[in-house]
Design an enzyme around this catalytic site. Structure first.
Site, PDB file in Angstrom:
ATOM      1  N   SER A 180     -53.981 -23.107  38.521  1.00 34.43           N
ATOM      2  CA  SER A 180     -53.649 -23.720  39.824  1.00 34.43           C
ATOM      3  C   SER A 180     -52.189 -23.566  40.216  1.00 34.43           C
ATOM      4  O   SER A 180     -51.821 -23.870  41.358  1.00 34.43           O
ATOM      5  CB  SER A 180     -54.011 -25.213  39.795  1.00 34.43           C
ATOM      6  OG  SER A 180     -55.406 -25.363  39.662  1.00 34.43           O
ATOM      7  N   GLU A 208       0.800  -1.224   0.000  1.00 30.76           N
ATOM      8  CA  GLU A 208       0.000   0.000   0.000  1.00 30.76           C
ATOM      9  C   GLU A 208       0.836   1.280   0.000  1.00 30.76           C
ATOM     10  O   GLU A 208       0.406   2.303  -0.516  1.00 30.76           O
ATOM     11  CB  GLU A 208      -0.929   0.016   1.225  1.00 30.76           C
ATOM     12  CG  GLU A 208      -2.016  -1.027   1.207  1.00 30.76           C
ATOM     13  CD  GLU A 208      -3.043  -0.770   0.106  1.00 30.76           C
ATOM     14  OE1 GLU A 208      -3.349   0.400  -0.166  1.00 30.76           O
ATOM     15  OE2 GLU A 208      -3.526  -1.761  -0.481  1.00 30.76           O
TER      16      GLU A 208
END
Length: 788
Positions: free
Chosen positions: A457, A96
């Site tokens: 219940s 680069e």
């Protein structure tokens, strides 16, 4: 004369040329100056980098430290330059910006070459960008290709190099660049492509990464291996030319194939639990911090158990929908589903595993024909289709249905019936399992924390606990008969009915609970009173307002599965309630702890009374409505719950360590046909979950505190058993057991525990020696209950 004229003309010509050249230079300088003034006027301030915090991934971990999911805008994990190996740095520099450590931020020769190419072409085709320029472009400028932006880029790159050392610039660059697959920076890319940290990469792997910035999609090794190899080799050649590697190293790498991590290796969860974590984080830290902050979030979830719980629930809901048949959809349900149908984004290609809403267009026997978008398919439904036939007459344009795409043009019917599972560590409150529905892809609604349903219940043990606190025993007698009570809500007389409308007369407290007798339970509430039961319910974890109505004991109020799990985990933790939680701690990327959970536990039920309650709930499984679970052969306790017209089916229960609650029903309250009770709909899911938990570990029995003991009781007289009338052992608080045996003989009283000389031994490890109550911490840790 003529010669003079020629000389004058020549002189004048040169004068005009000089003036023209000077004018051109002057106007050019003025133009350049104006251009620079215009372009430099709004240049970003490089000093802003002092406060630069790059967006990083927030990672969420399971209980065992494995990755659960990630939250991010840019998938990045920042690493300092000292953690990036020299050969990784050299690979990027070689390809680069070869002059990186020597240039002033720009490469003059490179710019001249690029200028010539751009001049010939008439537009920007080459940039000659250095690493500094690329960093500036990514951080401060737009990606437009223009001379104006290029000038700004070069000026800022020079400024950057005046302010920061080269290694810092390189560090920022290597953490900022995009390297494909949603990965920003070398650390994230290393894990994406190779499944390792950047400091673990070899030279060959470093060259692959360094080849990506130029064109991440073009050189993606997952999709273009040939291009990736070509680009990698170009990087290696550049590294060789710069002297970063030897010829032998270059050749060895060039002959080595690129070995990638399996794309399917990462198992990222996106379910009801991770969504709960995301919402909690956003509320505590803000969305921007969550998606950019790089937090490490450690949760309580058991990842393997969570997967198993989803599979168990789905399997049961699939079979249950076939059992109850195709449901009758209300007009509102159909309209809501049709709205979702119109909004869903299908795409050109169906994604395997995704759930879609389709429209049923026709029936042929048990085969359902459907279509959505431009896709068509057939599903087989083994259950009753009467309701579907009726709806197709009413909605000829189509009845909406959920389908899962299995691949190869195959689909699966997804049930309308829903469910949820929550499992806690009873001793800490840590959430180990949270399944908010059939599938997060079907519906993101979290039924564990966002839904409120009647528990039936399953609410009864709260009332029975208060009875134990009021010195009732397991053999205290209740009336189970059609007694009338005044319903203040409806302003009318109400007679509670048992299942199958059968009554049993005088029954013991234990029998009434284990067999879930409604009439006896309402009678018990009438004897105890609302003013004791309601505060106890709130202390145990019920958040809702509880009206003073007798149907309360039958579960007429609405609760979330999480609330009910909190209640039952208190029973499972020897009467100590620990607030549920799911986040252990949150750290930033540097290890600083932003949040750490502090346990909040409080004793609600004294140890002896809680032990009696647990013994009765063990009886539900040994001899009552939950006796199917006895087949597991491990010590368990719990309670079924079924609401009127079978709209909700529950099972809430616990082992010595884990509490789990399962709910099954439709999101819209309507009956599940064929009398789907808690024992039929929810208990099988709970059993399979418990079997999974204890598949490879021992399940210990519940501990017994000091001051309780098992006493043999005659089942006929409910008095002490003897050799003439043998009975079964029932747990009592010492001093509350019957003092007469089945033949009317006065029994020898058992002395109080503090008057007995007890040897210093532990009775089968059942005596808990240390009961600690953690102090409450006021704060934000109750957020989980705010998501409703």
């Amino acid at each position: 004369m003529k010669e003079i004229d020629k000389e004058e003309i020549k002189e004048r010509t040169f004068s005009f040329l000089r003036i023209g050249i000077l004018s051109f230079i002057l106007f050019s300088l003025i133009g350049i100056l104006v251009f620079l003034v215009i372009n430099l006027r709004n240049l970003p301030d490089i000093r802003n980098l002092e406060n630069w915090k790059p967006s990083q991934v927030t990672k969420v971990y399971a209980k065992d430290g494995s990755l659960l999911t990630e939250f991010y805008i840019q998938k990045r994990q920042y690493v300092t330059i000292d953690k990036i190996p020299e050969h990784v740095r050299n690979a990027f520099i070689a390809i680069e910006d070869r002059t990186f450590y020597h240039n002033i931020g720009i490469d003059v020769l490179g710019i001249m070459r690029a200028f010539g190419q751009n001049l010939i072409s008439g537009h920007i085709v080459a940039g000659g960008s250095t690493i500094s320029q690329q960093l500036i472009k990514n951080l401060f400028l737009t990606p437009e290709r223009s001379f104006s932006r290029k000038v700004k880029e070069m000026i800022l790159a020079i400024k950057l190099n005046r302010m920061y050392p080269k290694d810092k610039i390189l560090e920022m660059y290597l953490n900022q660049i995009y390297l494909g697959h949603g990965s920003y920076g070398v650390e994230s890319a290393s894990q994406t492509y190779f499944g390792k940290h950047v400091w673990e990469l070899d030279v060959c792997e470093a060259a692959v990464l360094a080849g990506l910035p130029k064109a991440p999609s073009r050189y993606d090794p997952y999709y273009n291996m040939e291009g990736a190899l070509e680009r990698r080799n170009a990087v290696l050649k550049s590294m060789l030319e710069e002297g970063y590697i030897t010829l032998e190293e270059a050749n060895q790498c060039m002959e080595t194939p690129i070995t990638l991590k399996d794309e399917e290796k990462d198992e990222i969860f996106k379910d009801h639990f991770t969504e709960l974590v995301r919402l909690w984080l956003i509320k505590k830290f803000g969305a921007d911090a969550v998606y950019k902050g790089g937090y490490k979030v450690y949760t309580t979830l058991d990842k393997n158990l969570q997967k198993n719980a989803y599979a168990i629930l789905r399997d049961k809901l699939d079979s249950l929908q076939q059992y109850v048949g195709f449901p009758e959809l209300t007009e509102d349900e159909i309209n809501n589903l049709l709205t979702q149908y119109e909004k869903q984004k299908v795409g050109k290609k169906l994604k395997e595993g995704n759930i879609y809403i389709a429209l049923i267009k026709d029936l042929k026997g048990k085969n359902i024909k459907f279509k959505f978008d431009h896709y068509e398919g057939t599903l087989k439904f083994k259950g009753d289709l009467k309701e579907l036939k009726k709806m197709l007459e009413k909605y000829p344009e189509g009845v909406p249905v959920f389908v899962r795409y299995l691949g190869n043009d195959k689909f699966k019917f997804i049930p309308y019936i829903e469910g949820s599972v929550i499992a806690l560590d009873s001793h800490t409150g840590a959430i180990r399992v949270l399944v908010g529905g059939y599938d997060f892809k079907k519906n993101e609604f979290n039924r564990v924390v966002q839904t409120k349903r009647q528990p039936g219940s399953a609410f009864k043990p709260i009332v029975y606990t208060q009875a134990i606190l009021d010195r009732y025993t397991q053999v205290s007698i209740l009336k189970d008969e059609p007694l009338s009570f005044w319903d203040t809500d409806k302003n009318e007389e109400w007679i509670p009915q048992n299942y199958y409308n059968k009554y049993f007369g005088d029954v013991t407290l234990r029998y009434a609970l284990t067999h879930s007798l409604n009439a006896a339970s309402v009678y018990l509430l009438s004897q105890i009173g609302f003013d004791k039961v309601i505060p106890l319910a709130h202390k145990l974890g019920i958040k809702e307002h509880i009206p003073k109505v007798y149907s309360m004991v039958l579960g007429s109020i609405s609760v979330s599965p999480l609330e009910l799990a909190t209640v039952y985990s208190t029973f499972g933790n020897e009467g100590i309630k620990c607030e549920p939680y799911f986040i252990e701690k949150v750290e930033n990327y540097a290890g600083y702890i932003y949040y750490e959970h502090k346990q909040k536990c409080e004793e609600i039920i004294p140890p002896k009374e809680n032990a009696i309650m647990v013994d009765m709930l063990k009886g539900v499984i040994k001899e009552g409505t939950g006796k199917k679970a006895a087949s597991l052969g491990i010590p368990l306790a719990g309670k079924t719950g079924t609401t009127d017209e079978f709209t909700d089916a529950w099972f809430a229960g616990f082992s010595r360590d884990i509490t789990a609650v399962v709910w099954v029903g439709y999101d819209t309250k309507k009956p599940m046909k064929h009398r789907v009770t808690g024992a039929k709909g929810a208990l099988p899911v709970w059993m399979n979950l418990m079997a999974t938990i204890y598949a490879d570990k021992e399940a210990l029995d519940f501990p017994l505190p000091e001051g309780v003991m098992y006493v043999p009781i005659d089942p006929e007289t409910h008095l002490l058993a003897n050799e003439h009338c043998p009975g079964k052992e029932i747990l009592f608080i010492m001093g509350t057991e019957p003092d007469i045996d089945c033949e009317g003989n006065v029994a020898v009283p058992i002395p109080p525990l503090d008057e007995v000389d007890i040897p210093d031994i532990s009775m089968d490890n059942n005596i808990k020696s240390n009961r600690k109550t953690e102090e409450k911490e006021e704060g934000k840790d109750n957020f989980i209950f705010d998501l409703n």
